[in-house]
Design a protein around this motif. Structure first.
Motif, mmCIF file in Angstrom:
data_model
loop_
_atom_site.group_PDB
_atom_site.id
_atom_site.type_symbol
_atom_site.label_atom_id
_atom_site.label_comp_id
_atom_site.label_asym_id
_atom_site.label_seq_id
_atom_site.Cartn_x
_atom_site.Cartn_y
_atom_site.Cartn_z
ATOM 1 N N GLY A 82 0.785 -1.228 0.000
ATOM 2 C CA GLY A 82 0.000 0.000 0.000
ATOM 3 C C GLY A 82 0.812 1.269 0.000
ATOM 4 N N VAL A 83 2.056 1.219 -0.444
ATOM 5 C CA VAL A 83 2.872 2.431 -0.500
ATOM 6 C C VAL A 83 2.388 3.295 -1.668
ATOM 7 C CG1 VAL A 83 5.192 3.329 -0.840
ATOM 8 C CG2 VAL A 83 4.838 1.277 0.530
ATOM 9 N N PRO A 84 2.127 4.564 -1.452
ATOM 10 C CA PRO A 84 1.604 5.397 -2.545
ATOM 11 C C PRO A 84 2.662 5.618 -3.631
ATOM 12 C CG PRO A 84 2.104 6.736 -0.615
ATOM 13 C CD PRO A 84 2.247 5.317 -0.186
ATOM 14 N N VAL A 85 2.186 5.712 -4.846
ATOM 15 C CA VAL A 85 3.057 6.010 -5.976
ATOM 16 C C VAL A 85 3.333 7.505 -5.982
ATOM 17 C CG1 VAL A 85 3.276 5.962 -8.490
ATOM 18 C CG2 VAL A 85 2.108 4.096 -7.297
ATOM 19 N N PRO A 86 4.598 7.906 -6.062
ATOM 20 C CA PRO A 86 4.875 9.343 -6.071
ATOM 21 C C PRO A 86 4.296 10.004 -7.325
ATOM 22 C CG PRO A 86 6.841 8.099 -6.662
ATOM 23 C CD PRO A 86 5.816 7.101 -6.206
ATOM 24 N N ALA A 87 4.022 11.283 -7.207
ATOM 25 C CA ALA A 87 3.527 12.024 -8.366
ATOM 26 C C ALA A 87 4.657 12.203 -9.368
ATOM 27 C CB ALA A 87 2.998 13.379 -7.917
ATOM 28 N N PRO A 88 4.346 12.168 -10.660
ATOM 29 C CA PRO A 88 5.392 12.406 -11.664
ATOM 30 C C PRO A 88 6.006 13.786 -11.486
ATOM 31 C CG PRO A 88 3.375 11.578 -12.694
ATOM 32 C CD PRO A 88 3.023 11.927 -11.276
ATOM 33 N N LYS A 89 7.299 13.872 -11.710
ATOM 34 C CA LYS A 89 7.936 15.182 -11.601
ATOM 35 C C LYS A 89 7.743 16.001 -12.873
ATOM 36 C CE LYS A 89 12.649 13.951 -13.132
ATOM 37 N NZ LYS A 89 14.087 13.994 -12.773
ATOM 38 N N SER A 90 7.428 15.311 -13.985
ATOM 39 C CA SER A 90 7.176 16.006 -15.239
ATOM 40 C C SER A 90 6.582 15.009 -16.222
ATOM 41 C CB SER A 90 8.476 16.598 -15.809
ATOM 42 O OG SER A 90 9.384 15.559 -16.162
ATOM 43 N N ARG A 91 6.298 15.491 -17.419
ATOM 44 C CA ARG A 91 5.884 14.640 -18.523
ATOM 45 C C ARG A 91 6.696 15.079 -19.748
ATOM 46 N NH1 ARG A 91 1.107 11.912 -17.355
ATOM 47 N NH2 ARG A 91 0.781 11.432 -19.571
ATOM 48 N N ARG A 92 7.035 14.131 -20.608
ATOM 49 C CA ARG A 92 7.734 14.517 -21.839
ATOM 50 C C ARG A 92 7.424 13.538 -22.948
ATOM 51 N NH1 ARG A 92 12.795 13.083 -19.080
ATOM 52 N NH2 ARG A 92 13.737 11.204 -19.989
ATOM 53 N N ARG A 93 7.702 13.989 -24.146
ATOM 54 C CA ARG A 93 7.435 13.178 -25.325
ATOM 55 C C ARG A 93 8.582 12.185 -25.523
ATOM 56 N NH1 ARG A 93 3.734 14.285 -28.926
ATOM 57 N NH2 ARG A 93 5.048 13.798 -30.736
ATOM 58 N N VAL A 94 8.231 10.908 -25.548
ATOM 59 C CA VAL A 94 9.192 9.804 -25.673
ATOM 60 C C VAL A 94 8.681 8.868 -26.754
ATOM 61 C CG1 VAL A 94 10.269 7.846 -24.492
ATOM 62 C CG2 VAL A 94 9.850 9.977 -23.242
ATOM 63 N N TYR A 95 9.590 8.327 -27.537
ATOM 64 C CA TYR A 95 9.182 7.380 -28.567
ATOM 65 C C TYR A 95 8.873 6.036 -27.908
ATOM 66 C CZ TYR A 95 9.015 4.777 -32.941
ATOM 67 O OH TYR A 95 8.603 4.005 -34.002
ATOM 68 N N VAL A 96 7.633 5.566 -28.072
ATOM 69 C CA VAL A 96 7.212 4.256 -27.582
ATOM 70 C C VAL A 96 6.604 3.522 -28.774
ATOM 71 C CG1 VAL A 96 5.798 2.964 -25.942
ATOM 72 C CG2 VAL A 96 6.764 5.183 -25.280
ATOM 73 N N HIS A 97 7.300 2.506 -29.253
ATOM 74 C CA HIS A 97 6.892 1.842 -30.487
ATOM 75 C C HIS A 97 5.490 1.257 -30.380
ATOM 76 C CE1 HIS A 97 7.510 -0.008 -34.365
ATOM 77 N NE2 HIS A 97 7.191 -1.203 -33.868
#
Length: 686
Positions: free
Chosen positions: A615-630
């Motif tokens: 039950g450990v909370p997931v930290p909030a993202p520090k940012s978002r960016r565009r990444v190539y994901v096939h």
């Protein structure tokens, strides 16, 4: 003393892992310095001292021990920068290094030319005299021939001499007398004797290992000497240990005395680290650096050792070593288009100087790191935690030239470089698994190397792996392996007997002599009695079989009793079946060579695996960016998480990026990374 330090020098970066009592290990990096590796060694110590807020001398006064994995000897062999060697051989047998072990390896590969011998014929001198297989002197050593050989070698400009005479493993008197003559005539010249370097009955392997050892004596001696002087000048007064190729550490004097044991020693530390990090008995260990991608394995909890280690491009090392397969696939591997218009990646590397184009240090060729920048996987402003700023514009220019050659877009070219490198690395994994009859899906994979975490998700997807680990110290896995490895030193002797007429008294006598040699090593290495242990093994084969295999022994009291022969035979049959898939229990087993390994235990034997809280909370993202994901069809905006904010038990689902100060982890859709109590990421795949 507060700290223990492990340092591993790679082709691009020098890694330093510092263990402080009661605290989590820290990893620090600085660029390697080819040609002056000892300078890079001291530079990274300076970075560590700065991190802990101390002067270099003040930091070193608190360091209890430094362990070091070096590539100096390996690089010297690969680029041909070894000392010129003169070889003294038995009369009538000057072609041992030319003829090798017919038939040649890979006989159907028509692209392989017959290679030149490691020591050319004009520096090979046969001498009269002969010992037979029983150790009897058939004819005395012709001492005038040895004197003539020394005179010839002086004119040839050799810097070391290798002496390898027939059956010296049974009776070394001729080799010892030849050494005395060389010492009288040329006392300062380094000399290697085959019965000391590699006492096995295989003439080519014994001779090639002796020649390699001799060729490295000036190189390794100079490097270790320069390193020791630099450390002492900086104020370090405690123990320095150097990695060997059998999966452990040795004091500098022992490495200088047998420099062949330093060959390919750095990569052997990665499986040691992996074995410490997980309790899984079968593990694949990968380590992607700036220049190469190294693959090794742990089977049944034991690190795999091979007597077939090749030194690029075609020479055998000649003695057993930890089985590490390497390919030219690293972050600095250069992408190029061949005459047929096909994209290739590696084996050439931009190295540390000038490095990838994005480093802004003069490199212009597109590399895997440049592709990762273009694809958005690596943040140019957060490379090594922001200590190095990368140039995205230079990466785009370099990859753009490849794109123009291929006639595709910039992002397409970058992904082509990325996935081509991945498949080169997958082929290396399959070489040590599929080609050995092992399904990689049956093993746990531990991913090491600063660049690997950018690639391992797609590689695991192609291989069909359901789980793998990215250690907290993945960018310094080999350096960490040095810190948890034992001191190891081997004593080897040949004695031929078989299961039909087993000579237990002779074998026990040999084992006793080998143990006494190990005791001498323990004294020289100042290993306390409480930390001393012995490991036993033999090289055996079926009657009329061409090659031996190594089989570990579990000997209580260190001797073989009347009832132990059946255990030896059963152990051989089991090992033969594991390697070749068959066994012949009705056949006679021949025992050829015996080995005792002196082990100075480090105390780090098994992984400390603690249950993670739920039950450990997931930290909030520090940012978002565009990444190539096939899988998502191209560039997509995905969350970026700060690895330092991930508490034990926190689970992050892909697609996502996790950024540590020394590595960047790409997770694909369907993958979940859970941080364990030590900060390692255990990734599961749906």
């Amino acid at each position: 003393m507060t700290y223990s330090v492990g340092i591993d020098i790679g082709g691009t970066f020098t890694d330093c892992v510092v263990m402080e009592a009661g605290k989590a290990p820290r990893i620090l990096k600085c660029p390697s310095t080819p040609g002056e590796f000892e300078r890079g060694f001291m530079d990274v110590l300076g970075v560590a001292a700065e991190h802990y807020g101390k002067s270099l001398s003040g930091f070193l006064k608190e360091v209890a021990s430094i362990v070091h994995g070096t590539t100096v000897s390996t690089n010297a062999l690969v680029v041909g920068n070894t000392a010129p060697v003169g070889l003294i051989a038995t009369e009538g047998h000057p072609d041992i290094l030319t003829l090798r072990e017919a038939p040649r390896k890979r006989p159907w590969n028509w692209k392989l030319d017959f290679p030149d011998p490691f020591v050319p014929r004009n520096r090979t001198f046969p001498v009269g005299g002969r010992i037979d297989a029983q150790g009897k002197e058939v004819s005395p050593l012709v001492e005038s021939d040895v004197r003539e050989a020394v005179a010839h070698f002086r004119k040839a400009g050799v810097e070391a001499i290798a002496i390898s005479l027939l059956w010296s493993i049974v009776n070394p008197s001729h080799e010892l007398r030849a050494l005395e003559i060389v010492r009288q005539l040329w006392p300062e010249l380094p000399v290697s004797l085959s019965h000391e370097v590699n006492p096995i009955p295989r003439e080519y392997r014994r001779t090639i290992s002796t020649a390699i050892d001799a060729s490295l004596r000036p190189v390794v001696g100079a490097y270790v000497g320069a390193l020791d002087r630099a450390l002492r000048k900086a104020g370090y007064e405690n123990r320095l240990l150097i990695a060997n190729c059998v999966g452990g550490m040795m004091p500098p004097d022992e490495i200088v005395a047998k420099p062949i044991y330093s060959v390919m020693s750095g990569p052997t530390l990665a499986p040691i680290a992996a074995r410490h990090l997980t309790r899984d008995p079968d593990v694949i260990v990968v380590d992607m650096g700036g220049t190469t991608f190294d693959v090794s394995a742990v089977r049944g909890g034991q690190i795999v050792v091979t007597p077939e280690a090749l030194i690029f491009p075609h020479d055998l090392l000649g003695l057993p070593k930890v089985d590490v397969r390497s390919v030219g696939a690293g972050g600095g591997s250069v992408a190029w288009v061949d005459v047929g218009g096909l994209l290739r990646v590696g084996p050439n590397s931009a190295g540390a100087r000038p490095g990838p184009a994005c480093y802004g240090a003069g490199g212009t060729e597109a590399t895997v790191t440049d592709a990762n920048v273009v694809l958005g996987i690596i943040d140019p402003d957060f490379f090594l935690g922001g200590r190095i700023k990368l140039r995205r514009d230079l990466a785009e220019q370099a990859v753009g030239r490849i794109a123009a050659r291929l006639g595709v877009g910039l992002v397409e070219a970058a992904y082509a470089i990325y996935t081509t490198c991945n498949h080169n690395m997958i082929a290396a994994i399959e070489d040590i698994t599929v080609n050995e009859g092992i399904n990689p899906r049956d093993s746990y994979l531990v991913s090491g190397g600063g660049a690997t975490a950018c690639h391992i998700a797609e590689m695991a997807d192609v291989l069909g792996l359901k789980s793998f680990m990215i250690p907290k110290l993945s960018a310094g896995l080999s350096a960490f392996g040095g810190l948890v490895s034992d001191i190891r030193w081997e004593a080897v002797g040949s004695l031929h007997t078989d299961s039909r007429q087993f000579d237990a008294d002779a074998v026990n006598g040999l084992l006793d002599r080998l143990r006494r040699r190990c005791d001498g090593f323990f004294e020289r290495a100042q290993v306390p009695p409480a930390q001393r242990a012995y490991e036993y093994a033999f090289m055996g084969r079926y009657e009329y079989q061409a090659w031996e295999i190594e089989v570990p022994l579990d000997l209580e009291g260190g001797s073989i009793g009347p009832k132990d022969l059946a255990v030896l035979v059963a152990s051989f049959n089991q090992m033969h079946e594991r390697i070749y898939g068959i066994k012949d229990e009705s056949n006679i087993v021949e025992f050829v060579t015996w080995k005792v390994t002196a082990v100075g235990a480090s105390g780090h034997r098994t992984a400390s695996v603690a249950a993670n809280p739920a039950g450990v909370p997931v930290p909030a993202p520090k940012s978002r960016r565009r990444v190539y994901v096939h899988r998502l069809g191209g560039m997509a905006e995905i969350p970026v998480f700060d690895g330092a904010a991930c508490a034990p038990g926190a689970a992050i689902a892909g697609p996502a990026i996790i950024e540590e100060s020394t590595t960047t982890i790409l997770l694909l859709p369907g993958m979940t990374a859970t941080a364990d109590a030590s900060g390692n990421y255990r990734v599961t795949v749906e």
